[in-house]
Design a protein around this motif. Structure first.
Motif, PDB file in Angstrom:
ATOM      1  N   THR A   1       0.854  -1.186   0.000  1.00 47.53           N
ATOM      2  CA  THR A   1       0.000   0.000   0.000  1.00 47.53           C
ATOM      3  C   THR A   1       0.893   1.240   0.000  1.00 47.53           C
ATOM      4  O   THR A   1       2.022   1.199   0.495  1.00 47.53           O
ATOM      5  N   GLU A   2       0.393   2.305  -0.579  1.00 48.09           N
ATOM      6  CA  GLU A   2       1.068   3.592  -0.549  1.00 48.09           C
ATOM      7  C   GLU A   2       0.070   4.638  -0.047  1.00 48.09           C
ATOM      8  O   GLU A   2      -1.138   4.494  -0.229  1.00 48.09           O
ATOM      9  N   THR A   3       0.584   5.662   0.606  1.00 51.28           N
ATOM     10  CA  THR A   3      -0.275   6.700   1.152  1.00 51.28           C
ATOM     11  C   THR A   3      -0.151   7.984   0.340  1.00 51.28           C
ATOM     12  O   THR A   3       0.875   8.214  -0.308  1.00 51.28           O
ATOM     13  N   PHE A   4      -1.183   8.775   0.372  1.00 48.15           N
ATOM     14  CA  PHE A   4      -1.150  10.087  -0.259  1.00 48.15           C
ATOM     15  C   PHE A   4      -2.060  11.010   0.534  1.00 48.15           C
ATOM     16  O   PHE A   4      -2.886  10.579   1.335  1.00 48.15           O
ATOM     17  N   LYS A   5      -1.890  12.294   0.340  1.00 46.09           N
ATOM     18  CA  LYS A   5      -2.696  13.286   1.049  1.00 46.09           C
ATOM     19  C   LYS A   5      -3.118  14.373   0.071  1.00 46.09           C
ATOM     20  O   LYS A   5      -2.290  14.868  -0.702  1.00 46.09           O
TER      21      LYS A   5
END
Length: 273
Positions: A142-146
């Motif tokens: 998984t990768e996160t972003f904002k």
């Protein structure tokens, strides 16, 4: 003159038409089109060596397809089944693995494991992994972003990127960042050095002698780095570091500073330039 030792290759009108269609049709596989040209050339007469020279292939290739055609006619020009174990995974099972991976999840889990999915689809875990690799799927990652709520985000991005790509004349641009709470640790026993086959070893327990903050400013044009250590993490410490940047910069240059948020409520928040 033809080779009298060769069995004559005579085509029916239907066979000649089919072979000509394979040669001319743009969607025909290149291998099948070449075999059709070989058979047509052999039917026109001439030894295998002459046919090979005319088509730019090996003599053995001509012999192979001439023999196959005489034995099986048009069916002999198709590829024979390759050696090995026949395929046991159907296209439907491959599709089910991909669709479940992308659109579904197991009960009580966030994503499929290869063993769980293998049980559902009815194939081996190794087969699931091969399908994932073939389609570039990695459900365990998984990768996160904002998404920023800042209404002036685009304007700020343009300002910052513009400083990197086209810095103003008679100016200097610094990229500033900080590393807070660097722990000063003292192990309760000396560190044992690395040996062949043995990694470096250190004790699990330690004495903590507080923390320090590291501020660093990178001159984007020259690569020079200005640094400052601080025993505390306060707004005044950051302002002192900005003063240090000003002291080490030519008075005739305008100073542009690109920095992110410092991780403390006492330090002013927001990106600035």
């Amino acid at each position: 003159m033809g080779d009298s030792r060769l069995e004559p290759l005579v085509l029916s009108e239907t066979e000649r038409q089919v072979l000509n269609n394979w040669v001319k049709r743009r969607t025909t596989a290149q291998g099948l089109a070449l075999r059709a040209r070989i058979v047509l050339a052999c039917a026109d007469g001439g030894p295998n060596l002459a046919v090979a020279a005319r088509l730019g292939v090996n003599r053995g290739t001509v012999t192979k397809w001439r023999t196959r055609f005489l034995r099986d006619r048009l069916d002999g020009l198709a590829d024979e089944p390759r050696p090995g174990v026949p395929r046991t995974i159907t296209d439907a099972q491959v599709e089910e693995v991909v669709v479940r991976t992308l659109e579904d999840s197991p009960a009580g889990g966030t994503h499929w494991s290869k063993r769980e999915l293998a049980k559902v689809v009815g194939i081996s875990p190794a087969s699931v992994l091969r399908i994932w690799h073939a389609f570039g799927l990695q459900p365990w990652r998984t990768e996160t972003f904002k998404i920023s709520p800042d209404p002036f985000l685009i304007d700020k991005i343009r300002d910052v990127v513009g400083l990197y790509l086209a810095p103003p004349a008679n100016a200097v641009v610094f990229a500033v960042d900080e590393k807070p709470q660097i722990q000063a640790l003292e192990r309760t026993a000396p560190v044992l050095p690395m040996l062949p086959g043995v990694p470096e070893r250190r004790t699990f327990d330690y004495v903590r002698h507080g923390t320090v903050d590291l501020f660093a400013a990178l001159n984007t044009a020259t690569g020079k780095v200005i640094t400052k250590l601080s025993a505390q993490h306060r707004a005044v410490d950051f302002r002192d570091f900005l003063d240090e940047i000003d002291r080490q910069t030519d008075r005739g240059l305008a100073v542009h500073v690109i920095c992110d948020n410092c991780e403390d409520r006492d330090v002013p928040q927001g990106a600035g330039a």
